[in-house]
Write an enzyme that holds these catalytic residues in place. Structure first.
Site, PDB file in Angstrom:
ATOM      1  N   ASP A  73      -3.624   0.734  -9.805  1.00 26.41           N
ATOM      2  CA  ASP A  73      -4.937   0.492 -10.064  1.00 26.41           C
ATOM      3  C   ASP A  73      -5.133   0.296 -11.531  1.00 26.41           C
ATOM      4  O   ASP A  73      -5.705  -0.733 -11.988  1.00 26.41           O
ATOM      5  CB  ASP A  73      -5.770   1.821  -9.615  1.00 26.41           C
ATOM      6  CG  ASP A  73      -5.497   2.120  -8.090  1.00 26.41           C
ATOM      7  OD1 ASP A  73      -4.983   1.232  -7.506  1.00 26.41           O
ATOM      8  OD2 ASP A  73      -5.874   3.168  -7.804  1.00 26.41           O
ATOM      9  N   SER A  84     -10.939   1.364  -6.464  1.00 22.66           N
ATOM     10  CA  SER A  84     -10.537   2.179  -7.512  1.00 22.66           C
ATOM     11  C   SER A  84     -11.590   2.231  -8.583  1.00 22.66           C
ATOM     12  O   SER A  84     -11.342   1.731  -9.892  1.00 22.66           O
ATOM     13  CB  SER A  84      -9.087   1.299  -7.958  1.00 22.66           C
ATOM     14  OG  SER A  84      -8.597   2.439  -8.737  1.00 22.66           O
ATOM     15  N   TYR A 118      -3.488  12.324  -0.306  1.00 20.59           N
ATOM     16  CA  TYR A 118      -2.684  11.578  -1.363  1.00 20.59           C
ATOM     17  C   TYR A 118      -1.563  12.367  -1.864  1.00 20.59           C
ATOM     18  O   TYR A 118      -0.395  11.810  -1.763  1.00 20.59           O
ATOM     19  CB  TYR A 118      -3.606  11.112  -2.357  1.00 20.59           C
ATOM     20  CG  TYR A 118      -2.937   9.834  -3.095  1.00 20.59           C
ATOM     21  CD1 TYR A 118      -3.223   8.631  -2.971  1.00 20.59           C
ATOM     22  CD2 TYR A 118      -2.089  10.214  -4.438  1.00 20.59           C
ATOM     23  CE1 TYR A 118      -2.538   7.505  -3.643  1.00 20.59           C
ATOM     24  CE2 TYR A 118      -1.525   9.160  -5.046  1.00 20.59           C
ATOM     25  CZ  TYR A 118      -1.962   7.910  -4.943  1.00 20.59           C
ATOM     26  OH  TYR A 118      -1.248   7.047  -5.609  1.00 20.59           O
ATOM     27  N   GLU A 174       0.692  -1.289  -0.026  1.00 26.04           N
ATOM     28  CA  GLU A 174       0.035  -0.180  -0.095  1.00 26.04           C
ATOM     29  C   GLU A 174       0.913   1.250  -0.040  1.00 26.04           C
ATOM     30  O   GLU A 174       1.747   1.460   0.665  1.00 26.04           O
ATOM     31  CB  GLU A 174      -0.895  -0.100   1.317  1.00 26.04           C
ATOM     32  CG  GLU A 174      -2.219   0.656   0.918  1.00 26.04           C
ATOM     33  CD  GLU A 174      -2.884  -0.124  -0.153  1.00 26.04           C
ATOM     34  OE1 GLU A 174      -2.931   0.053  -1.168  1.00 26.04           O
ATOM     35  OE2 GLU A 174      -3.499  -1.237   0.069  1.00 26.04           O
TER      36      GLU A 174
HETATM   37  P1  NG1 Z   1      -7.290   4.258  -4.661  1.00 24.65           P
HETATM   38  O1  NG1 Z   1      -7.361   5.595  -4.131  1.00 24.65           O
HETATM   39  O2  NG1 Z   1      -7.781   3.115  -3.994  1.00 24.65           O
HETATM   40  O3  NG1 Z   1      -7.708   4.146  -6.267  1.00 24.65           O
HETATM   41  C1  NG1 Z   1      -4.742   4.797  -4.647  1.00 24.65           C
HETATM   42  C2  NG1 Z   1      -3.779   5.225  -6.002  1.00 24.65           C
HETATM   43  C3  NG1 Z   1      -2.814   3.840  -6.188  1.00 24.65           C
HETATM   44  C4  NG1 Z   1      -1.966   3.554  -4.890  1.00 24.65           C
HETATM   45  C5  NG1 Z   1      -3.098   3.610  -3.860  1.00 24.65           C
HETATM   46  C6  NG1 Z   1      -2.280   3.235  -2.253  1.00 24.65           C
HETATM   47  C7  NG1 Z   1      -4.830   6.274  -7.914  1.00 24.65           C
HETATM   48  C8  NG1 Z   1      -5.446   6.337  -9.209  1.00 24.65           C
HETATM   49  N1  NG1 Z   1      -4.529   5.200  -7.195  1.00 24.65           N
HETATM   50  O4  NG1 Z   1      -5.780   4.061  -4.777  1.00 24.65           O
HETATM   51  O5  NG1 Z   1      -2.290   4.125  -7.417  1.00 24.65           O
HETATM   52  O6  NG1 Z   1      -1.153   4.511  -4.904  1.00 24.65           O
HETATM   53  O7  NG1 Z   1      -3.828   4.639  -3.782  1.00 24.65           O
HETATM   54  O8  NG1 Z   1      -1.757   2.089  -2.600  1.00 24.65           O
HETATM   55  O9  NG1 Z   1      -4.380   7.431  -7.485  1.00 24.65           O
END
Ligand code: NG1
Length: 598
Positions: A297, A252, A353, A146
């Protein structure tokens, strides 16, 4: 000439035993470039070889270099089983829904068929004809790894059954291309109609649902204009979308949406896109929604195959390996439970993020400065990753040949030694890098919105390398037991790795939330071997490794102790979505022909 493929111990059905071993002295670009990555040999005749490094995408035929995709064109018609070669293959076209949904989860097919029928009927009603095709891309669940993809470390996700379907009718464009983008849920997602400008980018609305389609469209136009010239105008399209990946739920939905949209635009313009090209374009496309997205993702959405987890490597370039799901007695399951705490990345990115992306990037460049290393830009979101720093450092220390886990142990120690402050201000980092604060801001804070003035470099970097080490341990346990059943100790070991990930996400990376911690505690108390958040966190979703005979107990406990307590008014439908058991599903596909006659 007889063609055979050899790589990673697998063959394409030709008896490899009859063929001589490849000669190790054949020169290999991966060595020249000092890149790690596995090598593959393709044997043309008993005396001539092709050698291919999937990481660098180079193929050597004596001194004659080819790109992987050209090479695959040459090999068309052969069934190539290597993952390296499969990557360069096109997104599959299917003419039956069985190819996607059957066996994904028992009983899923009839439900998917009726959903698909509803999409086709709605399309017909809105546009007066059937669609030409439907582009499909699924959501994903990350099993382990993660917040490390954007530091270019390996991760282990897989596709889920939930997906985004984009039904398309292609129309001839007059002078201007027009897009009509509708949704089967038109109350929540009203139809958007817009023109594609002849120059420049498609305009994004403020937090508008159709931005995800526009993101895929933008990325595709960019690729198509590069290929066909700046004056290229895409075809006009009538589009109808149906998605059942919960938005903001950690599975995602955004990547599924962007990947399906990009695939739709490429197909509408007659471009048979390879999985690798679709991945590259979707990662960049998704960044246009305002998030410094990693690549996990999109990779899971595009490359996954039914029944397999997807081991993704991002360094030095992307490659994927399909790892069978672990077998055990009783069978084990990945149970996915929503927290119903919505964390919309596009809205909270600046303080969550994106801030983490900045923190790990600053950790990478600061560490590089401490070791007097100049990093070349890499493919990470801000161009400098901890993984790249590791590579350069190991070279410098003469430890490039050490196994990945041993290298990571070195990294763990030196992060603790070098990044000693509890947190760093912009001025602190600028001082270490010997640049002005304004230059620091220009390099690392100007691409996207970022809020934050203090940066926990040691904590964030430690999470990254320790998590990378857990991923290696998890994957090694699966690979070394492929075809065998895992015993209780091995299962506990895997569960423990997942639990440690959760601890680290909560305490070190600070991306969990009390509700997620609660769900994990309840699940573990009732029989889950391992429980953790999955996806970006700060809400969203959790994943649990659960023996089949404990699934009911965990489910009931979560209903009673989490959902009923925190959401007493949850509708039956939402409750239904709260806990999902989805077997690893199929990645992106184009649905055409007979399948549309539902
Ligand atoms: P989520 O927010 O669950 O789609 C995001 C990032 C991944 C990865 C994860 C953490 C996007 C599209 N996805 O996932 O690449 O970094 O957080 O592991 O930004």
């Amino acid at each position: 000439m007889r063609w055979a493929a050899r790589g990673n111990g697998k063959t394409n059905g030709v008896n490899n035993d009859e063929l001589p071993e490849p000669k190790p002295q054949i020169s290999c670009p991966c060595k020249q470039n000092k890149l790690s990555g596995r090598c593959y040999w393709l044997i043309l005749t008993p005396t001539s070889y092709l050698r291919c490094n999937p990481a660098t995408k180079w193929i050597m035929v004596a001194s004659f270099p080819l790109q992987v995709h050209e090479f695959c064109e040459t090999l068309k018609g052969l069934e190539i089983v290597d993952d390296s070669i499969r990557m360069a293959k096109g997104v599959p076209k299917v003419t039956s829904l069985d190819e996607i949904y059957s066996n994904a989860t028992d009983g899923a097919l009839p439900e998917q068929k009726s959903r698909f029928r509803h999409l086709i009927d709605s399309f017909n009603k809105a546009n007066g004809s059937k669609p030409d095709f439907v582009a499909r891309s699924p959501g994903r669940v990350n099993i382990i790894g993660e917040h490390i993809d954007y530091s270019l470390y390996n991760v282990l996700p897989t596709a889920v059954l939930n997906d985004v379907l984009v039904a398309v009718k292609v129309k001839e464009s007059s002078s201007e291309s027009t897009m009509k983008v509708a949704n089967t849920n038109d109350t929540k997602y009203p139809t958007a109609e817009f023109h594609v400008p002849q120059e420049g980018e498609v305009h994004m609305g403020e937090h508008d649902w159709s931005n995800y389609f526009k993101a895929g469209l933008r990325g595709s136009i960019h690729v198509l204009r590069k290929e066909r010239g700046d004056n290229f105008q895409p075809k006009s399209m009538d589009v109808m979308i149906d998605g059942n990946v919960p938005a903001g739920g950690g599975l995602s939905s955004s990547a599924a949406f962007v990947c399906a949209s990009a695939l739709a635009v490429m197909a509408a313009n007659g471009h048979e896109v390879s999985k690798q090209d679709l991945l590259d374009l979707c990662i960049v496309s998704e960044r246009s929604v305002g998030v410094y997205s990693g690549g996990m993702d999109q990779a899971a959405s595009i490359f996954s195959e039914r029944g397999y987890l997807l081991y993704c490597r991002f360094f030095p370039e992307f490659s994927a390996e399909h790892v069978p799901v672990p077998a055990a007695d009783p069978e084990i399951t990945f149970l996915i439970a929503q927290s119903f705490v919505t964390s919309d990345k596009a809205v909270t990115a600046a303080r969550h993020y994106n801030l983490r992306v900045v923190e790990v990037t600053l950790a990478a460049v600061t560490l590089a400065k401490f070791f007097d290393i100049t990093l070349d830009p890499d493919s990470s979101s801000l161009g400098f990753s901890i993984r790249n720093f590791q590579e350069e450092l190991m070279k410098k220390l003469g430890k490039g040949d050490l196994a990945e886990d041993k290298q990571l142990d070195i990294m763990i120690n030196l992060i603790k030694e070098k990044l000693t402050q509890p947190s760093y201000s912009r001025a602190n980092v600028a001082r270490i890098l010997e640049i002005e604060v304004s230059a620091l801001e220009k390099a690392y804070f100007s691409k996207f919105d970022v809020e934050g003035d203090t940066f926990k470099l040691q904590q964030r970097a430690l999470h990254v390398v320790e998590e990378a080490r857990r991923v290696v341990a998890f994957k090694d346990t699966l690979s070394s037991n492929a075809g065998k059943k895992l015993n209780q100790d091995q299962l506990s070991y895997l569960g423990d790795l997942m639990n440690k990930t959760q601890d680290s996400c909560r305490d070190v990376y600070e991306c969990s939330c009390p509700e997620i911690d609660d769900i994990c505690a309840i699940a573990r108390k009732n029989g889950a071997i391992g429980s953790r958040l999955t996806g970006a966190g700060w809400g969203g979703c959790t994943v649990h490794l659960v023996p089949q005979n404990k699934v009911e107990g965990v489910t009931q406990a979560l209903k009673k102790e989490y959902y009923n307590k925190n959401f007493p008014d949850l509708s039956a439908d939402k409750m239904e979505d709260a806990i999902v058991i989805s077997k690893p599903g199929q990645g992106s596909s184009l649905i055409t022909g007979e399948a549309l006659n539902v």
